[in-house]
Enzyme design. Structure first.
Site, PDB file in Angstrom:
ATOM      1  N   ARG A  86      35.028 -32.794  25.844  1.00 42.53           N
ATOM      2  CA  ARG A  86      33.788 -33.034  26.242  1.00 42.53           C
ATOM      3  C   ARG A  86      32.779 -32.479  25.567  1.00 42.53           C
ATOM      4  O   ARG A  86      32.816 -31.345  25.082  1.00 42.53           O
ATOM      5  CB  ARG A  86      33.604 -32.855  27.639  1.00 42.53           C
ATOM      6  CG  ARG A  86      32.235 -33.068  28.315  1.00 42.53           C
ATOM      7  CD  ARG A  86      32.260 -33.125  29.757  1.00 42.53           C
ATOM      8  NE  ARG A  86      32.505 -31.878  30.456  1.00 42.53           N
ATOM      9  CZ  ARG A  86      32.313 -31.613  31.686  1.00 42.53           C
ATOM     10  NH1 ARG A  86      32.413 -32.721  32.673  1.00 42.53           N
ATOM     11  NH2 ARG A  86      32.678 -30.535  32.250  1.00 42.53           N
ATOM     12  N   LYS A 139      31.958 -37.127  37.240  1.00 42.68           N
ATOM     13  CA  LYS A 139      30.789 -37.028  38.092  1.00 42.68           C
ATOM     14  C   LYS A 139      29.603 -37.317  37.398  1.00 42.68           C
ATOM     15  O   LYS A 139      28.818 -38.368  37.883  1.00 42.68           O
ATOM     16  CB  LYS A 139      30.686 -35.928  39.160  1.00 42.68           C
ATOM     17  CG  LYS A 139      31.988 -35.655  39.911  1.00 42.68           C
ATOM     18  CD  LYS A 139      31.969 -34.247  40.660  1.00 42.68           C
ATOM     19  CE  LYS A 139      31.647 -33.131  39.994  1.00 42.68           C
ATOM     20  NZ  LYS A 139      32.827 -32.483  39.621  1.00 42.68           N
ATOM     21  N   ARG A 143      30.248 -27.211  26.058  1.00 39.27           N
ATOM     22  CA  ARG A 143      29.900 -26.154  27.282  1.00 39.27           C
ATOM     23  C   ARG A 143      30.843 -24.838  27.134  1.00 39.27           C
ATOM     24  O   ARG A 143      32.069 -25.121  26.770  1.00 39.27           O
ATOM     25  CB  ARG A 143      30.023 -26.875  28.576  1.00 39.27           C
ATOM     26  CG  ARG A 143      28.919 -27.669  29.063  1.00 39.27           C
ATOM     27  CD  ARG A 143      29.035 -28.591  30.263  1.00 39.27           C
ATOM     28  NE  ARG A 143      29.482 -27.732  31.307  1.00 39.27           N
ATOM     29  CZ  ARG A 143      29.794 -28.100  32.590  1.00 39.27           C
ATOM     30  NH1 ARG A 143      29.344 -29.429  32.605  1.00 39.27           N
ATOM     31  NH2 ARG A 143      30.261 -27.369  33.439  1.00 39.27           N
ATOM     32  N   ARG A 172      29.202 -27.688  46.941  1.00 40.87           N
ATOM     33  CA  ARG A 172      30.487 -27.248  46.537  1.00 40.87           C
ATOM     34  C   ARG A 172      31.021 -26.262  47.486  1.00 40.87           C
ATOM     35  O   ARG A 172      32.076 -26.046  47.436  1.00 40.87           O
ATOM     36  CB  ARG A 172      30.183 -26.517  45.217  1.00 40.87           C
ATOM     37  CG  ARG A 172      30.548 -27.285  44.067  1.00 40.87           C
ATOM     38  CD  ARG A 172      30.410 -26.454  42.909  1.00 40.87           C
ATOM     39  NE  ARG A 172      30.946 -26.566  41.486  1.00 40.87           N
ATOM     40  CZ  ARG A 172      30.398 -27.597  40.591  1.00 40.87           C
ATOM     41  NH1 ARG A 172      29.040 -27.873  40.873  1.00 40.87           N
ATOM     42  NH2 ARG A 172      31.068 -27.605  39.519  1.00 40.87           N
TER      43      ARG A 172
HETATM   44  P1  AMP Z   1      29.013 -28.342  36.858  1.00 43.31           P
HETATM   45  O1  AMP Z   1      28.080 -29.021  35.639  1.00 43.31           O
HETATM   46  O2  AMP Z   1      28.915 -29.396  37.998  1.00 43.31           O
HETATM   47  O3  AMP Z   1      30.500 -28.367  36.347  1.00 43.31           O
HETATM   48  O4  AMP Z   1      28.679 -26.790  37.209  1.00 43.31           O
HETATM   49  C1  AMP Z   1      28.769 -25.803  36.172  1.00 43.31           C
HETATM   50  C2  AMP Z   1      28.833 -24.356  36.816  1.00 43.31           C
HETATM   51  O5  AMP Z   1      27.365 -24.393  37.518  1.00 43.31           O
HETATM   52  C3  AMP Z   1      29.736 -24.286  37.749  1.00 43.31           C
HETATM   53  O6  AMP Z   1      30.963 -24.017  37.420  1.00 43.31           O
HETATM   54  C4  AMP Z   1      28.951 -23.229  38.704  1.00 43.31           C
HETATM   55  O7  AMP Z   1      29.268 -21.978  38.224  1.00 43.31           O
HETATM   56  C5  AMP Z   1      27.717 -23.618  38.589  1.00 43.31           C
HETATM   57  N1  AMP Z   1      27.410 -24.644  39.793  1.00 43.31           N
HETATM   58  C6  AMP Z   1      27.009 -25.865  39.656  1.00 43.31           C
HETATM   59  N2  AMP Z   1      26.856 -26.236  40.973  1.00 43.31           N
HETATM   60  C7  AMP Z   1      26.858 -25.250  41.854  1.00 43.31           C
HETATM   61  C8  AMP Z   1      27.032 -25.102  43.389  1.00 43.31           C
HETATM   62  N3  AMP Z   1      26.636 -26.369  43.860  1.00 43.31           N
HETATM   63  N4  AMP Z   1      27.226 -24.115  43.749  1.00 43.31           N
HETATM   64  C9  AMP Z   1      27.540 -23.019  43.282  1.00 43.31           C
HETATM   65  N5  AMP Z   1      27.568 -22.972  41.863  1.00 43.31           N
HETATM   66  C10 AMP Z   1      27.271 -24.177  41.265  1.00 43.31           C
END
Ligand code: AMP
Length: 213
Positions: free
Chosen positions: A127, A15, A159, A90
């Site tokens: 990654r 994504k 990460r 989400r």
């Molecule tokens: P990502 O970079 O999109 O994989 O997001 C990393 C982490 O940020 C996720 O595992 C959640 O802990 C938090 N996070 C990101 N976007 C959301 C969202 N829309 N709702 C809730 N938590 C989020």
């Protein structure tokens, strides 16, 4: 052009990679809630302090905190011509809140990036990301200089939630909380499923074709 686009897909499906490129090539902002939250964490804001532990364990941050952040971001002038949302919504409450915030006009396009679980683990553990959002992979997409972003020279990071144990939790949450949103948008006939496997350039061409509509 589908100017109000959002990406769905499990962690590691690409994504961030494809949303970044779409944003650059079509000149509309890439809004990644993960990137925004990581910035809050590194700057140790109040929101960052509340989110850090949850993110590290692979849990979601509460809807209310994320919603406030997204609504503020989408109200800025550069978002008036459209955006590419990545990592949001989400959960069903987030999707419904977004629908209301966007009324009377809704989402133009939902790209669902599909990748099998067998590939996700390998992608995520290899990654490496730059703080400005550029994404690499130690084996399949290494930077020119190890540990350094090709684009802006920032130091690449692994990460803390990109570990095998945490990924399992993140994938489970994707299936229980986020995948049902495909059905939610399916009713609006804006969903396009894109095969996220294979060469990055080929995947991007499929994504861009869906975007051009
Ligand atoms: P990502 O970079 O999109 O994989 O997001 C990393 C982490 O940020 C996720 O595992 C959640 O802990 C938090 N996070 C990101 N976007 C959301 C969202 N829309 N709702 C809730 N938590 C989020």
């Amino acid at each position: 052009m589908k100017r109000r686009t959002l990406f769905l897909g499990p962690p590691g499906s690409g994504k961030g990679t494809h949303a970044t490129r779409l944003s650059r090539e079509f000149g509309i902002p890439h809004v990644s809630t993960g990137d925004m939250l990581r910035k809050h964490v590194s700057q140790q804001t109040e929101l960052g302090r509340r989110a850090a532990e949850l993110m590290e364990s692979g849990a979601l941050v509460p809807d209310a905190l994320v919603l406030e952040m997204v609504v503020e971001r989408l109200s800025r002038p550069d978002a008036s011509r459209g955006w590419v949302l990545d990592g949001f919504p989400r959960t069903m409450p987030q999707a419904k809140a977004l629908d209301s915030a966007l009324e009377p006009r809704g989402i133009d396009l939902v790209i669902v990036l599909e990748a099998p679980e067998s590939e996700i683990l390998e992608r995520i553990t290899g990654r490496r990301v730059c703080p400005l959002g550029h994404v690499y992979h130690v084996r399949t997409q290494p930077p020119r200089v190890e540990g350094v972003c090709d684009v802006d020279g920032e130091e690449l990071q692994h990460r803390r939630d990109d570990t095998a144990g945490v990924v399992t939790q993140r994938v489970a949450i994707y299936h229980s909380e986020t995948a049902p949103l495909i059905e939610h948008y399916g009713g609006a006939q804006v969903v396009r499923r894109v095969d996220g496997t294979g060469d990055r350039g080929d995947v991007y061409r499929r994504v861009a074709a869906a975007f051009r509509g």
